[in-house]
Enzyme design. Structure first.
Site, mmCIF file in Angstrom:
data_model
loop_
_atom_site.group_PDB
_atom_site.id
_atom_site.type_symbol
_atom_site.label_atom_id
_atom_site.label_comp_id
_atom_site.label_asym_id
_atom_site.label_seq_id
_atom_site.Cartn_x
_atom_site.Cartn_y
_atom_site.Cartn_z
ATOM 1 C CG HIS A 1 40.179 40.143 43.400
ATOM 2 N ND1 HIS A 1 41.097 40.293 42.603
ATOM 3 C CD2 HIS A 1 40.196 38.912 43.097
ATOM 4 C CE1 HIS A 1 41.815 39.408 41.825
ATOM 5 N NE2 HIS A 1 40.909 38.334 42.397
ATOM 6 C CD GLU B 1 39.813 31.974 43.281
ATOM 7 O OE1 GLU B 1 38.583 31.653 43.428
ATOM 8 O OE2 GLU B 1 40.540 32.938 42.744
#
Length: 216
Positions: free
Chosen positions: A19, A92
């Site tokens: 990201h 994550e």
């Protein structure tokens, strides 16, 4: 034997994209805490990587369910015309009690040495272990590449999951994955052919054209 049966299937190309930058990148371990969005710089990075990815015949776009990855994936979906599918396996790591703590504070803990040098032996307090992150990513990427055999699959994820996945594809011991760098909106590419070891084509690419990956 006819000609079609002699033609090998093209490799399945997985592109792992971290990201874009957030207001806390490099300062805090955000983990899975909700509400973290891209900064202005991160939005610019997402636009740039979308242009790079649009040079490829993208088959599918997947994203971790967190806001920062979905925001990063948006411009790529717009440029390629391929919708973003949320994939929980790309999320994550679960950092447990360390979620939201500053990296400077964590670096002073005695456990930090284990994180950096013996991650295979470490579990985040009330969270995941690096072994679990590795196994989760391996299972997820296997499932996605099999679902899009011969295609080009873009996966928006996070630094540690990507580094662990690339390390695994290289056949590198988990205890050495910290040697890899994966910057915001960087692209790492892995090619897969059935019955063969994966081939890591690029790691942490932020500038070069991705068009040459078509011929891999």
């Amino acid at each position: 034997m006819d000609q079609d049966s002699q033609t090998p299937q093209p490799p399945t190309l997985l592109l792992l994209v971290r990201h874009g930058q957030t207001p806390t990148t490099g300062q805090v371990l955000p983990g899975r805490a909700p509400g973290l969005h891209l900064s202005e710089a991160g939005r610019d990075q997402a636009d740039r990587v979308a242009g790079r990815l649009a040079a490829l015949p993208v088959t599918a776009v997947y994203s971790s369910p967190l806001e920062r990855t979905l925001q990063t994936a948006g411009p790529t979906a717009e440029r390629t015309g391929v919708p973003v599918l949320t994939e929980a396996g790309l999320i994550e790591g679960e950092f447990g009690d360390w979620t939201g703590r500053s990296l400077a504070e964590l670096a002073r803990l005695p456990e930090w040495h284990t994180v950096q040098h013996e991650p295979e032996a470490f579990r985040f307090p009330n969270g995941e272990s690096f072994v679990e992150i590795r196994d989760r990513m391996a299972h997820t990427l296997t499932r996605l590449r099999r679902a899009h055999a011969g295609g080009t699959v873009v996966c928006f994820s996070h630094a540690d999951p990507i580094r662990v996945a690339v390390s695994d594809a290289l056949g590198t011991p988990l205890n050495r994955f910290q040697r890899l760098s994966v910057g915001p909106c960087s692209v790492s590419a892995i090619a897969y052919r059935d019955g063969e070891d994966p081939v890591v084509l690029t790691v942490n690419s932020t500038q070069d054209s991705l068009a040459e990956l078509r011929a891999s």
